[in-house]
Design a protein around this motif. Structure first.
Motif, PDB file in Angstrom:
ATOM      1  N   GLN A 270      40.659  51.964  -5.132  1.00 53.59           N
ATOM      2  CA  GLN A 270      40.049  51.365  -6.367  1.00 53.59           C
ATOM      3  C   GLN A 270      39.140  52.478  -6.884  1.00 53.59           C
ATOM      4  O   GLN A 270      39.029  52.004  -7.900  1.00 53.59           O
ATOM      5  N   TYR A 271      39.073  53.653  -6.415  1.00 57.69           N
ATOM      6  CA  TYR A 271      38.036  54.572  -7.117  1.00 57.69           C
ATOM      7  C   TYR A 271      38.590  55.693  -7.509  1.00 57.69           C
ATOM      8  O   TYR A 271      38.264  56.355  -8.428  1.00 57.69           O
ATOM      9  N   PHE A 272      40.003  56.067  -7.114  1.00 54.33           N
ATOM     10  CA  PHE A 272      40.776  57.119  -7.304  1.00 54.33           C
ATOM     11  C   PHE A 272      42.083  56.791  -7.301  1.00 54.33           C
ATOM     12  O   PHE A 272      42.584  56.078  -6.716  1.00 54.33           O
ATOM     13  N   ASP A 273      42.815  57.793  -8.047  1.00 54.18           N
ATOM     14  CA  ASP A 273      44.296  57.367  -8.326  1.00 54.18           C
ATOM     15  C   ASP A 273      45.062  58.551  -7.638  1.00 54.18           C
ATOM     16  O   ASP A 273      45.028  59.790  -7.913  1.00 54.18           O
TER      17      ASP A 273
ATOM     18  N   LEU B 279      34.120  56.249   3.155  1.00 59.53           N
ATOM     19  CA  LEU B 279      33.832  55.296   1.960  1.00 59.53           C
ATOM     20  C   LEU B 279      32.972  54.087   2.359  1.00 59.53           C
ATOM     21  O   LEU B 279      31.890  53.833   1.788  1.00 59.53           O
TER      22      LEU B 279
ATOM     23  N   GLY C 138      39.479  53.082  -1.006  1.00 57.49           N
ATOM     24  CA  GLY C 138      39.144  54.236  -1.755  1.00 57.49           C
ATOM     25  C   GLY C 138      40.214  54.105  -3.165  1.00 57.49           C
ATOM     26  O   GLY C 138      39.694  54.678  -4.186  1.00 57.49           O
TER      27      GLY C 138
ATOM     28  N   LEU D 161      30.762  53.010  -8.417  1.00 56.42           N
ATOM     29  CA  LEU D 161      30.206  53.638  -7.277  1.00 56.42           C
ATOM     30  C   LEU D 161      28.587  53.293  -7.409  1.00 56.42           C
ATOM     31  O   LEU D 161      27.997  53.603  -6.235  1.00 56.42           O
TER      32      LEU D 161
ATOM     33  N   PHE E 103      34.679  60.816   0.606  1.00 58.02           N
ATOM     34  CA  PHE E 103      35.999  60.702   1.300  1.00 58.02           C
ATOM     35  C   PHE E 103      35.584  60.681   2.410  1.00 58.02           C
ATOM     36  O   PHE E 103      36.840  60.682   3.359  1.00 58.02           O
TER      37      PHE E 103
ATOM     38  N   GLY F  55      37.087  63.371 -12.925  1.00 56.12           N
ATOM     39  CA  GLY F  55      37.972  62.076 -13.406  1.00 56.12           C
ATOM     40  C   GLY F  55      38.279  61.179 -12.376  1.00 56.12           C
ATOM     41  O   GLY F  55      38.681  60.050 -12.725  1.00 56.12           O
ATOM     42  N   PHE F  56      38.129  61.535 -11.053  1.00 53.01           N
ATOM     43  CA  PHE F  56      38.271  60.577 -10.218  1.00 53.01           C
ATOM     44  C   PHE F  56      36.999  59.484 -10.177  1.00 53.01           C
ATOM     45  O   PHE F  56      37.203  58.561  -9.240  1.00 53.01           O
ATOM     46  N   ILE F  57      35.933  59.988 -10.609  1.00 48.60           N
ATOM     47  CA  ILE F  57      34.683  59.437 -10.233  1.00 48.60           C
ATOM     48  C   ILE F  57      34.551  58.119 -11.248  1.00 48.60           C
ATOM     49  O   ILE F  57      34.246  58.486 -12.274  1.00 48.60           O
ATOM     50  N   ASP F  58      34.386  56.903 -10.523  1.00 47.73           N
ATOM     51  CA  ASP F  58      34.181  55.632 -11.418  1.00 47.73           C
ATOM     52  C   ASP F  58      32.588  55.541 -11.174  1.00 47.73           C
ATOM     53  O   ASP F  58      32.067  54.938 -10.258  1.00 47.73           O
TER      54      ASP F  58
END
Lengths: 421, 411
Positions: free
Chosen positions: B328-331, A302, B326, A337, A299, A330-333
């Motif tokens: 794309q990675y979080f809502d 990026l 970002g 990434l 954050f 839940g935020f982390i793909d």
């Protein structure tokens, strides 16, 4: 049946016993039960080796499939056996009585009641046995909860007591100056991230090398809370990164067995110090190294994170994203990434009985991949139980260290026994 | 091509440019060019933030394998362009290294805007057997560029002007000074507007801030305040308290539109903020509090506490500094903020490539009513913003619109 050195690690013994008793309902005929009240013995007669010897006394009965032994959390032993083995069991009890003959529990009293052993006919007294098993499960649960509450409270208190004066820029400046002269090698700690399945022994996946902030605080800035200001603390981690890299370049760290991990800031990865470190590491060794990045770095920038990730991945390092919590998982793909592992920080407030919340967490863990999630700061048993309940496969923390140490002791005992033949 | 190549200087790496050795190399193979290939990699076309010294050093590493195992040499020009000269190396093997670079810089518009086909802008290939003449001209251009960079002293002068990097010691001194310095006269304003149609705008709020340049002049001459990201963040904690002290009830009562203030989450949860809230009383609805994305994600639980505390008293909550990438990675919807400020970047303009724009539109669909697109310096930015469904903007270009609006009458 395995006899643990720590009965608390096998809490399900009560549950297993209850389960067994319930299944016994249909073939209780010809079965007997012996309850040995080890818990009533004086403490000096209740040490690990006493319990082991007592349990070993019934080895023949168990091996010949004539009986089943349960070692309860309070050290009591329960043996359910076929009546054909009655005399064999009695012989073993005689030996035990001789062994503990000096204990007040075994001194006969005027009422003639045996306080060491209670014998049951499973058929005739089945209801009584079932009640006993149920109450044991309930007692054990209550005791566990009590222990856990105490442990969690203790952990929280310890954290609170560690709080000192908040760090200021001036303190940080003095600390940095002192750090430049200090030898930090004795502050490096090693902690294993281990796969734990059920109650089986932990299997180390990699070990994390880190500088203990608490040690650093005690040694260099006593009475100052280094983590009180997030920004100053982040700056400090960047300073420590460089020291860790320098230490890792020393030979003795290269010879460390197994895969290792260490924490680095993204800005450190893009520094000349890291490039120099990278040059000093052989390509094959890079594959055994896991670089832990903080989620805050994603954050912060990026673009820089993605660049650094691509760089170290290409060099062969594996990547673990550290610092996730219940609400950031839940935020982390993870795949998007390009992360190999993620670390989920355990905190007592994570524990919940709410099935919906548990199901939600389970789905988040499943999305990341349970074998890709490391639950860290597991200082209590509860953390591991909860982690397993939501599908986490790898654990790290003081309690995991204890389990590993325990397993080592157990293995040592076993091999000693084997040598004796 | 000239006979003697002047020595050039690469200011990024602080070393000499390698145009001269490259020219030498070319001269050496002039009479035996069979199997020779040159590849020109245009790092100078990357965005400035991808041309930091480490980026270039890391890019150079991608060619280590080739130069260690083949007849291949890499040259770094003064402008950071790379030129690979090799003989009898398969195009596929070279391509492995180029692909590594493409992955590294995948988020640069130069790469994702490049279709990798004929018009490839990242790497140019030359078969020196046939294209020798063409490549000579490329080299001449590199030499000319190198000379221009070397003669241009400005870039080196600028670094000196920034001052000494800030360390913990100088931060302590700056913080100390800031505590006792009047900053009310340093506060600038910038409006965020909502655009409902062509030439039809309404002011949402006015952001109050202290420019870093002004702050530096007053409390930290000779110190490069932004040299260390974390230490600068720490400085803003003191700045927060000074800003809170500046803003009183009277100013807010007379303000026609809400005022926005940048604060740390730790400040919102401090006694200083409680005192501020008490002072302004029922005027809290005239204040938007801007919280930084990094502060928010560092501890979401703490953010929620701050957000709820602000809401309770009627303040509006804005999450600032969200990176378009970002999303794309979080809502961001999960944050439950009143506004989300996304900084415009060239990446968005280039998002017209390869369906990125559509993906952006999808990404912001649910939150477009909360998005403020900031740092709008140019009309194009508004156009792209409207295309992805955004109607709220802030930035230098908007400032011009606002003054035009003011000339027409009160907004």
């Amino acid at each position: 049946m395995a006899i643990g050195t720590d009965n608390r690690r096998l809490p399900s013994q009560e549950n297993l016993f209850l389960d067994y008793v319930q299944r016994l309902h249909d073939h209780k005929e010809g079965r007997r039960m012996l309850h040995i009240h080890m818990s009533g013995l004086r403490p000096y007669n209740r040490r690990d080796h006493h319990l082991r010897i007592a349990a070993n006394g019934f080895e023949q009965v168990i091996k010949s499939l004539q009986g089943q032994l349960f070692t309860l959390a309070n050290s009591d032993l329960i043996l359910v056996f076929r009546q054909e083995a009655q005399s064999e069991v009695e012989t073993s009890v005689v030996k035990l009585r001789f062994l503990f003959g000096d204990d007040p529990l075994l001194v006969p009293e005027s009422d003639g009641i045996d306080r060491f052993c209670t014998w049951y006919d499973a058929d005739a007294r089945y209801g009584e046995i079932l009640d006993l098993a149920r109450s044991m499960v309930a007692d054990e649960k209550a005791r566990e909860a009590q222990v856990e509450a105490e442990q969690e409270a203790k952990v929280a208190l310890r954290v609170k007591q560690e709080f000192g004066e908040p760090i200021t820029p001036a303190t940080l400046a003095r600390l940095e100056e002192a750090l430049s002269r200090a030898d930090l090698s004795n502050m490096v700690r090693r902690q294993y991230a281990s796969a734990i399945v059920g109650s089986a022994a932990p299997q180390p996946v990699f070990s994390e090398l880190f500088i203990s902030i608490r040690d650093l605080q005690e040694a260099m800035t006593p009475g100052v809370d280094l983590t009180a200001d997030r920004w100053l603390f982040q700056h400090l981690t960047g300073v420590l990164d460089r020291r860790v890299l320098a230490l890792l370049r020393k030979d003795d760290y290269f010879t460390l067995s197994g895969d290792i991990s260490f924490n680095l800031n993204v800005s450190t990865l893009l520094s000349p110090e890291f490039l120099a470190f990278d040059d000093s590491v052989t390509a094959s060794r890079r594959g055994t190294m896991v670089v832990e990045l903080q989620q805050i770095d994603i954050f912060r920038d990026l673009g820089a994170f993605l660049f650094a990730r691509e760089f170290i991945k290409e060099r062969g390092y594996r990547i673990c994203l550290d610092g996730l919590r219940r609400d950031t998982l839940g935020f982390i793909d993870r795949e998007g990434l390009g992360l190999d592992l993620v670390k989920l920080i355990w905190s007592p407030d994570m524990a919940t009985e709410d099935e919906r919340e548990i199901e939600h967490l389970r789905s988040l863990v499943a999305r990341v991949g349970g074998d890709r999630v490391v639950m860290s700061r597991c200082d209590t048993r509860q953390s591991i139980d909860f982690g397993q309940a939501i599908g986490v496969g790898i654990f790290q923390g003081r309690h995991v260290e204890n389990l590993i140490a325990e397993e080592h002791r157990k293995q040592e005992l076993l091999s000693r026994k084997r040598r004796r033949g | 091509m000239e006979d003697t190549i002047p020595t050039t200087h690469n200011p990024t790496l602080g070393i000499a440019g390698e145009e001269a050795p490259l020219a030498d190399h070319l001269r050496r193979i002039l009479n035996n060019r069979r199997g020779c290939i040159a590849v020109h990699i245009h790092l100078s076309r990357l965005r400035p933030y991808h041309r930091e010294p480490t980026h270039v050093r890391i890019a150079v590493r991608a060619f280590e394998y080739l130069s260690n195992n083949y007849d291949a040499n890499l040259y770094v020009a003064a402008n950071c362009d790379l030129v690979l000269m090799c003989r009898d190396v398969r195009v596929n093997d070279i391509d492995v290294a180029i692909r590594k670079l493409r992955n590294l810089f995948a988020e640069d518009p130069l790469i994702f805007g490049d279709d990798g086909g004929r018009g490839e802008r990242f790497a140019s290939w030359y078969d020196l057997e046939a294209d020798h003449e063409v490549f000579s001209r490329v080299l001449d251009a590199l030499i000319a560029e190198g000379r221009r960079i070397t003669e241009n002293k400005e870039s080196r002068g600028a670094a000196a002007e920034l001052g000494k990097p800030m360390d913990a010691r100088s931060l302590a001194a700056v913080v100390d000074r800031l505590h006792h310095t009047r900053i009310a006269d340093l506060v600038s304003q910038q409006a965020a507007v909502e655009v409902s149609g062509p030439g039809d705008g309404r002011i949402l709020f006015r952001e109050h801030f202290v420019s870093i340049a002004d702050l530096k002049k007053r409390v930290a001459p000779g110190v490069h305040l932004l040299s260390d990201f974390w230490l600068f963040q720490c400085l803003t904690e003191t700045l927060d308290r000074r800003m809170l002290a500046v803003h009183g009830r009277r100013d807010l009562a007379t303000a026609s539109r809400p005022v926005s203030l940048n604060l740390n989450i730790s400040t919102v949860l401090s006694a200083d903020f409680d005192a501020f809230a008490m002072r302004i009383g029922d005027k809290a609805d005239k204040v938007v509090v801007e919280l930084q994305q990094i502060d928010v994600f560092a501890d979401l639980a703490l953010f929620r506490r701050a957000r709820d505390r602000l809401r309770r008293d009627g303040f509006a909550v804005l999450v600032d500094g969200v990176n378009p990438l970002g999303m794309q990675y979080f809502d961001p919807l999960m944050l439950g903020a009143d506004y989300i400020k996304v900084n415009w970047s060239g990446n968005l303009l280039s998002s017209e490539f390869k369906g990125r724009l559509r993906r952006m539109r999808d990404a912001v669909a649910d939150i477009r009513d909360t998005i403020v697109l900031a740092r709008i310096d140019h009309e194009d930015a508004i156009r792209v913003g409207m295309e992805i469904g955004v109607t709220r903007f802030q930035g230098r270009f908007i400032d011009r619109l606002v003054s035009a609006m003011a000339a027409d009458g009160p907004a």
